[in-house]
Design an enzyme around this catalytic site. Sequence first.
Site, PDB file in Angstrom:
ATOM      1  N   GLU A 196      15.553  54.266  17.712  1.00  0.00           N
ATOM      2  CA  GLU A 196      16.611  53.292  17.976  1.00  0.00           C
ATOM      3  C   GLU A 196      17.827  54.090  18.452  1.00  0.00           C
ATOM      4  O   GLU A 196      18.219  55.054  17.786  1.00  0.00           O
ATOM      5  CB  GLU A 196      16.960  52.513  16.705  1.00  0.00           C
ATOM      6  CG  GLU A 196      17.981  51.437  17.007  1.00  0.00           C
ATOM      7  CD  GLU A 196      18.407  50.602  15.804  1.00  0.00           C
ATOM      8  OE1 GLU A 196      17.863  50.781  14.703  1.00  0.00           O
ATOM      9  OE2 GLU A 196      19.317  49.774  15.997  1.00  0.00           O
ATOM     10  N   ARG A 216       7.651  60.742   5.665  1.00  0.00           N
ATOM     11  CA  ARG A 216       8.769  61.262   6.436  1.00  0.00           C
ATOM     12  C   ARG A 216       9.165  62.640   5.920  1.00  0.00           C
ATOM     13  O   ARG A 216       8.832  63.015   4.802  1.00  0.00           O
ATOM     14  CB  ARG A 216       9.961  60.302   6.423  1.00  0.00           C
ATOM     15  CG  ARG A 216      10.546  60.044   5.057  1.00  0.00           C
ATOM     16  CD  ARG A 216      11.459  58.818   5.057  1.00  0.00           C
ATOM     17  NE  ARG A 216      12.607  58.990   5.916  1.00  0.00           N
ATOM     18  CZ  ARG A 216      12.929  58.155   6.910  1.00  0.00           C
ATOM     19  NH1 ARG A 216      12.191  57.107   7.171  1.00  0.00           N
ATOM     20  NH2 ARG A 216      14.005  58.359   7.632  1.00  0.00           N
ATOM     21  N   LYS A 220      20.433  58.682  10.010  1.00  0.00           N
ATOM     22  CA  LYS A 220      21.414  58.586  11.094  1.00  0.00           C
ATOM     23  C   LYS A 220      22.691  57.917  10.600  1.00  0.00           C
ATOM     24  O   LYS A 220      23.782  58.285  11.013  1.00  0.00           O
ATOM     25  CB  LYS A 220      20.826  57.778  12.252  1.00  0.00           C
ATOM     26  CG  LYS A 220      19.965  58.609  13.172  1.00  0.00           C
ATOM     27  CD  LYS A 220      19.479  57.800  14.348  1.00  0.00           C
ATOM     28  CE  LYS A 220      18.336  56.899  13.938  1.00  0.00           C
ATOM     29  NZ  LYS A 220      17.772  56.122  15.024  1.00  0.00           N
TER      30      LYS A 220
HETATM   31  P1  ATP Z   1      17.128  57.039  10.191  1.00  0.00           P
HETATM   32  O1  ATP Z   1      16.840  56.406   8.870  1.00  0.00           O
HETATM   33  O2  ATP Z   1      17.517  58.454  10.112  1.00  0.00           O
HETATM   34  O3  ATP Z   1      18.076  56.227  11.044  1.00  0.00           O
HETATM   35  P2  ATP Z   1      15.017  55.802  11.536  1.00  0.00           P
HETATM   36  O4  ATP Z   1      13.613  55.812  11.082  1.00  0.00           O
HETATM   37  O5  ATP Z   1      15.792  54.562  11.348  1.00  0.00           O
HETATM   38  O6  ATP Z   1      15.733  57.045  10.927  1.00  0.00           O
HETATM   39  P3  ATP Z   1      14.389  55.597  14.266  1.00  0.00           P
HETATM   40  O7  ATP Z   1      15.234  55.838  15.434  1.00  0.00           O
HETATM   41  O8  ATP Z   1      13.983  54.203  13.976  1.00  0.00           O
HETATM   42  O9  ATP Z   1      15.150  56.204  13.045  1.00  0.00           O
HETATM   43  O10 ATP Z   1      13.126  56.558  14.257  1.00  0.00           O
HETATM   44  C1  ATP Z   1      12.335  56.878  15.352  1.00  0.00           C
HETATM   45  C2  ATP Z   1      11.050  57.442  14.840  1.00  0.00           C
HETATM   46  O11 ATP Z   1      11.298  58.625  14.093  1.00  0.00           O
HETATM   47  C3  ATP Z   1      10.342  56.470  13.929  1.00  0.00           C
HETATM   48  O12 ATP Z   1       8.985  56.403  14.313  1.00  0.00           O
HETATM   49  C4  ATP Z   1      10.510  57.066  12.567  1.00  0.00           C
HETATM   50  O13 ATP Z   1       9.402  56.773  11.773  1.00  0.00           O
HETATM   51  C5  ATP Z   1      10.631  58.557  12.857  1.00  0.00           C
HETATM   52  N1  ATP Z   1      11.429  59.222  11.820  1.00  0.00           N
HETATM   53  C6  ATP Z   1      12.706  58.966  11.456  1.00  0.00           C
HETATM   54  N2  ATP Z   1      13.091  59.750  10.432  1.00  0.00           N
HETATM   55  C7  ATP Z   1      12.038  60.546  10.141  1.00  0.00           C
HETATM   56  C8  ATP Z   1      11.791  61.585   9.183  1.00  0.00           C
HETATM   57  N3  ATP Z   1      12.729  61.954   8.304  1.00  0.00           N
HETATM   58  N4  ATP Z   1      10.582  62.182   9.181  1.00  0.00           N
HETATM   59  C9  ATP Z   1       9.642  61.821  10.063  1.00  0.00           C
HETATM   60  N5  ATP Z   1       9.796  60.861  10.984  1.00  0.00           N
HETATM   61  C10 ATP Z   1      10.970  60.222  11.037  1.00  0.00           C
HETATM   62 MG    MG Z   2      15.666  52.759  12.190  1.00  0.00          MG
END
Ligand code: ATP
Ligand code: MG
Length: 555
Positions: free
Chosen positions: A38, A263, A273
């Site tokens: 995102e 994760r 983020k």
């Molecule tokens: P955050 O909680 O940091 O905002 P998010 O999952 O909301 O992370 P996205 O932009 O939706 O962020 O994530 C893009 C991809 O990265 C998704 O497929 C998510 O599963 C993966 N991802 C995000 N954080 C991690 C992590 N700590 N370890 C492994 N994969 C991750």
């Molecule tokens: Mg997200």
Amino acid sequence: MKVEQTSNVNVSNFIRTIVMEDLKAGKMQEIVTRFPPEPNGYLHIGHAKSICLNFELADDFKGRTNLRFDDTNPLKEDVEYVNSIKEDVRWLGFEWDGLFFASDYFEEMYQKAIVLIQKGLAYVDDSSAEEIRQQRGTLTQPGTESPYRGRSVEENLDLFERMRNGEFKDGEKVLRAKIDMSSPNITMRDPVLYRISHAHHHNTGDKWCIYPMYDYAHPLEDAFEGVTHSICTLEFEDHRPLYDWVIEHCETDAKPKQYEFARLNMTNTVMSKRKLKQLVDEKVVDGWDDPRMPTISGLRRKGYTPEAIRSFCREIGVARANSLVDERMLEHFIREDLKLKALRTMAVLDPIKVVITNYPEGQVEWLDAENNPENPEMGNRQIPFSREIYIERDDFMENPPAKYFRLFPGNEVRLKHAYFIKCEHVVKDENGRVTEIHCTYDPETKSGSGFTGRKVKGTIHWVEASHAVPAEFRLYEPLITDDAKEDGDNFLAHINPNSLQVLEGFVEQNMKDAKPMDKFQFFRHGYFNVDPKSEGAEKIIYNRIVSLKSSFEVK
Ligand code: ATP
Ligand code: MG
């Protein structure tokens, strides 16, 4: 340990096993994965794990990987983030096959919602967000049905169209799936599919005022692109039945499947983020690329290389059990990567002057020094030596404890690449602080001369004074300590006041041409990277990437 740098075919994990079996069973011609961020912030090291997993998996089985921006939430998204994400994925060494925006599918998603309404599987609900929350029930109590659940197909079609046309205010209505309010899985209790938001979208502008929810949009995005293996993190495990429900009832051509993995969590690191954005917005750090940030751009500015990050991601592996990775493991991989690549040179971070009283005034001699003793191909350089040099302030003690082998009155040490020097006396200012150390040197002891007359216990580094290049050194410690993890949104109370230490000193004269992002090993101090913001600065700024040793060994 041995790290596989070129191919990952030997790496095994449960997702790879699934892919192999699917291909063997002929379930698909080729595999298609995607990385779906995102665009609401910069990527962090956790995202690197997902990027490596998706791209390397497809690479190894000659498949494809898309970069898809999951931009269904207009309020938080921005093109600045879109651009940084593209840059970071490329910098990590990956090139996407297709570049997509979920928002480009808004029309198709809308049409699929009409299909659901026509099948009696979706309805417009006038309940407020709070009422919907109350209807949802709990883990032990079933939910209750909305009074609007029985609306006719015609009425739903009419209201949904009017939602799209902007006739209602934010929050006045939502579109919900009609599934099962008493399902043991709360996600299946008539989840919201669309909400109204009169907000400007970075890609679609003001075209839409209804936006699809993640759980509805994501499976459709995957299906529209022909993604075969949709890999996400474990929190989405409970959402998988809904993912399958959307795929089944929207009658998409492709039938993607969702797989979950754990994760990445790392010691002394916030990995969200939202929290990282808070650090930027509240100016705790100097932007998303501050070297203390666990963002890809922060790690890059600190001096990490794509190779080191990829090796790290490979080593931590992919599993279904949550775990906490020691941050020192990431450090291990940058040391490994730079060990044979980085020029080894001398820098004095906290200088004190040494005058070698028996060395001829005005004379400069050039000494031979290896650029990297572990990699002879890097050759040699000549370093100047003269009557005045700088050494580290803490390589001298006036009243040393036992077993202190560095410089103190009457003691002799080796200067790396040069001679033995002996401390004869010290000069102090009116406050009693040592300002200069007077030594004598022994011309017989020149490094490389084969001198065996006597031994000294300490070797220290130094920089010749008249050729020394002034430099700024930035040393880092974790920004936030691990107790912050227990404290949720109060994590800002756990900022480490010593996360950045700035020192002013000198580097060898051969460093005057150092370019941003050049990496060096400073003898005894560790690996450093020339800060990209050094360009045009009065002094070159060196970011310490990592010190030379840690107690951590990857087995
Ligand atoms: P955050 O909680 O940091 O905002 P998010 O999952 O909301 O992370 P996205 O932009 O939706 O962020 O994530 C893009 C991809 O990265 C998704 O497929 C998510 O599963 C993966 N991802 C995000 N954080 C991690 C992590 N700590 N370890 C492994 N994969 C991750
Ligand atoms: Mg997200």
